[in-house]
Design an enzyme around this catalytic site. Structure first.
Site, PDB file in Angstrom:
ATOM      1  N   CYS A 182       3.161  -3.717  20.368  1.00 40.67           N
ATOM      2  CA  CYS A 182       3.109  -2.383  20.968  1.00 40.67           C
ATOM      3  C   CYS A 182       1.869  -2.210  21.840  1.00 40.67           C
ATOM      4  O   CYS A 182       1.845  -1.398  22.755  1.00 40.67           O
ATOM      5  CB  CYS A 182       3.145  -1.300  19.896  1.00 40.67           C
ATOM      6  SG  CYS A 182       4.763  -1.138  19.164  1.00 40.67           S
ATOM      7  N   CYS A 319      -9.982 -15.982 -12.525  1.00 43.19           N
ATOM      8  CA  CYS A 319     -10.785 -15.111 -11.648  1.00 43.19           C
ATOM      9  C   CYS A 319      -9.854 -14.018 -11.130  1.00 43.19           C
ATOM     10  O   CYS A 319      -8.842 -13.725 -11.766  1.00 43.19           O
ATOM     11  CB  CYS A 319     -11.419 -15.919 -10.517  1.00 43.19           C
ATOM     12  SG  CYS A 319     -10.209 -16.599  -9.371  1.00 43.19           S
TER      13      CYS A 319
END
Ligand SMILES: Nc1ncnc2c1ncn2[C@@H]1O[C@H](COP(=O)(O)OP(=O)(O)OP(=O)(O)O)[C@@H](O)[C@H]1O
Length: 356
Positions: A182, A319
Site C-alpha cells: 500500500c 527459557c
C-alpha cells in the site's frame, strides 16, 4: 451501566439482550491498530465487546491520518496503542483493554492468542497473516481476515467451526516480488474503514450467533463500482498439515536427542517427582512466570553456577522461547561429557500456551 447504552441494538429482536450479554463476555484480539484496526476497535468497543486485546508497536505518522481516523495531528509520533486506548476508554469506559506493546511474532503468537475467542487480522503484511493463521489452527480459534488491494477489499473468516483456513485459499506465502504494498500502490482513505467494519460485523455475528458467517467464502468489495462478489472455497486437507505446523511452533520436537517438547516435559512432571528443570531466563522473566520447583540460573551466570546442577540427573533447560536454553545446552555440552541434556522447544511461551 446505563440501561439505555445498547438499547438501539438490543431493540433488534434477532439480537436482543441475550446477544448483548454474549458480547460482554467475549474476548477479541486485534493485530494492528492501523487502517483496518481503527474501525474494528472503534465499533467493537462502542458495541460492548467485553475485552479487547491489541497487538501494536507502531507510532502514529502523518501519512496514517487520511484513513486511521482515531488519530489526530497532535498524536503524530506517539505510540498508536497509547493514543488508541485513551480514546477508546473515553468512548466506552467499561471495556477491558489489554495492550501488547510488541509486534506479533512466532515467539509470542501462541502465548498472546490463547487468551482470546477470536483473532482479527488488521495487519498489513503476509508473514503476520500466515502466522495468525497457523497459530489459530493450532489453538483452534477463528480468525477474521481483511485485506486491501488498490480499490478492492477482501474479507473472510478462517478456521471457524472446522472450516477452511487461510492456507486453503492461499497455500504459500508470496515471494517479495509478488507482494503488493500500500505504501507504493496507495489506499483510498475510506476503503479500510469499509473493510474493517465488515470484519467487525463478522466478529459480532460469530460472538452472538446471528446471521451467516463468511466461512468458506471470500467477499470481494469493489469500491469503484460498489459491487460485492463472494467466492466459495473449501477445506484442503493438505493445507492443514497440523503436525508440520506444530513442528514449526515448537510443539513437536525436531531433535529428540537434545530437545524436548512442552507436552513431553509436562508428562514427565506429572509422572515423576524430581524433574531437574533449569530456567535460564532473567530474574524478571522468572518472577513473572515459573514452572514449580524449577531452578533459576540466568544464562549469563551459568558458568558460575555449575555446582547448583546435579550432573548425574537429566537436565531440562528452559527459557522464554527456546533460544537461550539451546545456548545453555551447548555451553553445558562443551563443559561436561556424558550428561543428559534437553532444551525445551518453544520455552515458557509454548509451555504457557499449551499446558496452562
Ligand atoms: N506483526 C504485527 N503485529 C502487530 N501489529 C502489526 C504487525 N504487522 C503490522 N502491524 C500493524 O498493523 C498496522 C497496519 O496498518 P496499515 O496497513 O494502515 O499501515 P501503517 O503501517 O499504519 O501505515 P503505512 O503503511 O502508511 O506506514 C500498522 O499499524 C502496523 O504497525
Amino acid at each position: 451501566m446505563d440501561p439505555n447504552r445498547y438499547i438501539r441494538q438490543t431493540a433488534l429482536k434477532e439480537f436482543g439482550p441475550q446477544a448483548q450479554k454474549k458480547l460482554a463476555k467475549s474476548r477479541v484480539l486485534i493485530v494492528g491498530a492501523g487502517g483496518l484496526g481503527v474501525p474494528v476497535l472503534q465499533y467493537l468497543n462502542s458495541m460492548g465487546v467485553g475485552t479487547l486485546g491489541v497487538v501494536e508497536q507502531d507510532v502514529v505518522s502523518i501519512s496514517n491520518l487520511h484513513r486511521q481516523v482515531l488519530y489526530t495531528e497532535r498524536d503524530i509520533g506517539k505510540p498508536k496503542l497509547e493514543v488508541a486506548f485513551k480514546k477508546l476508554k473515553a468512548q466506552n469506559s467499561s471495556t477491558r483493554l489489554r495492550g501488547y506493546d510488541t509486534f506479533l511474532m512466532a515467539s509470542n503468537a501462541l502465548g498472546i492468542i490463547k487468551d482470546y475467542d477470536i483473532v482479527i487480522d488488521a495487519s498489513d503484511n503476509f508473514p503476520t497473516r500466515y502466522l495468525i493463521n497457523d497459530a489459530c489452527v493450532i489453538l483452534k480459534k477463528p480468525f477474521v481476515y481483511g485485506g486491501l488491494q488498490g480499490f478492492e477489499g477482501q474479507v473472510s473468516v478462517f478456521n471457524y467451526k472446522g472450516g477452511p483456513t487461510y492456507r486453503c485459499l492461499f497455500p504459500n506465502m508470496p515471494t517479495i516480488d509478488e507482494i503488493p504494498n500500500c505504501n507504493i500502490n496507495g489506499v483510498l482513505g475510506v476503503l479500510p474503514g469499509i473493510v474493517g467494519n465488515l470484519q467487525a460485523l463478522e466478529t459480532v455475528k460469530m460472538l452472538t450467533g446471528i446471521g451467516e458467517v463468511l466461512r468458506g467464502k471470500l467477499l470481494l468489495f469493489n469500491a469503484l463500482d460498489q459491487t460485492i462478489q463472494k467466492i466459495n472455497f473449501s477445506l484442503q486437507e493438505n493445507s492443514l498439515n497440523i503436525t508440520e505446523l506444530k513442528y514449526s511452533y515448537g510443539i513437536v520436537s525436531a531433535s529428540p536427542f537434545s530437545e524436548i517438547t512442552v507436552d513431553e516435559l509436562k508428562d514427565l512432571i506429572d509422572s515423576q517427582r524430581n524433574v531437574q528443570i533449569i530456567d535460564v531466563r532473567t530474574q524478571e522473566e522468572f518472577e513473572a512466570y515459573k514452572i514449580p520447583n524449577s531452578v533459576h540460573i540466568p544464562l549469563n551466570d551459568l558458568g558460575n553456577r555449575y555446582h547448583d546442577i546435579d550432573l548425574k540427573q537429566p537436565i531440562y533447560l528452559i527459557c522464554q522461547s527456546g533460544k537461550r536454553s539451546a545456548q545453555a545446552l551447548e555451553q553445558l555440552k562443551n563443559q561436561f561429557s556424558e550428561i543428559s541434556l534437553y532444551s525445551v522447544r518453544g520455552g515458557i511461551n509454548t509451555y504457557v500456551a499449551v499446558c496452562s
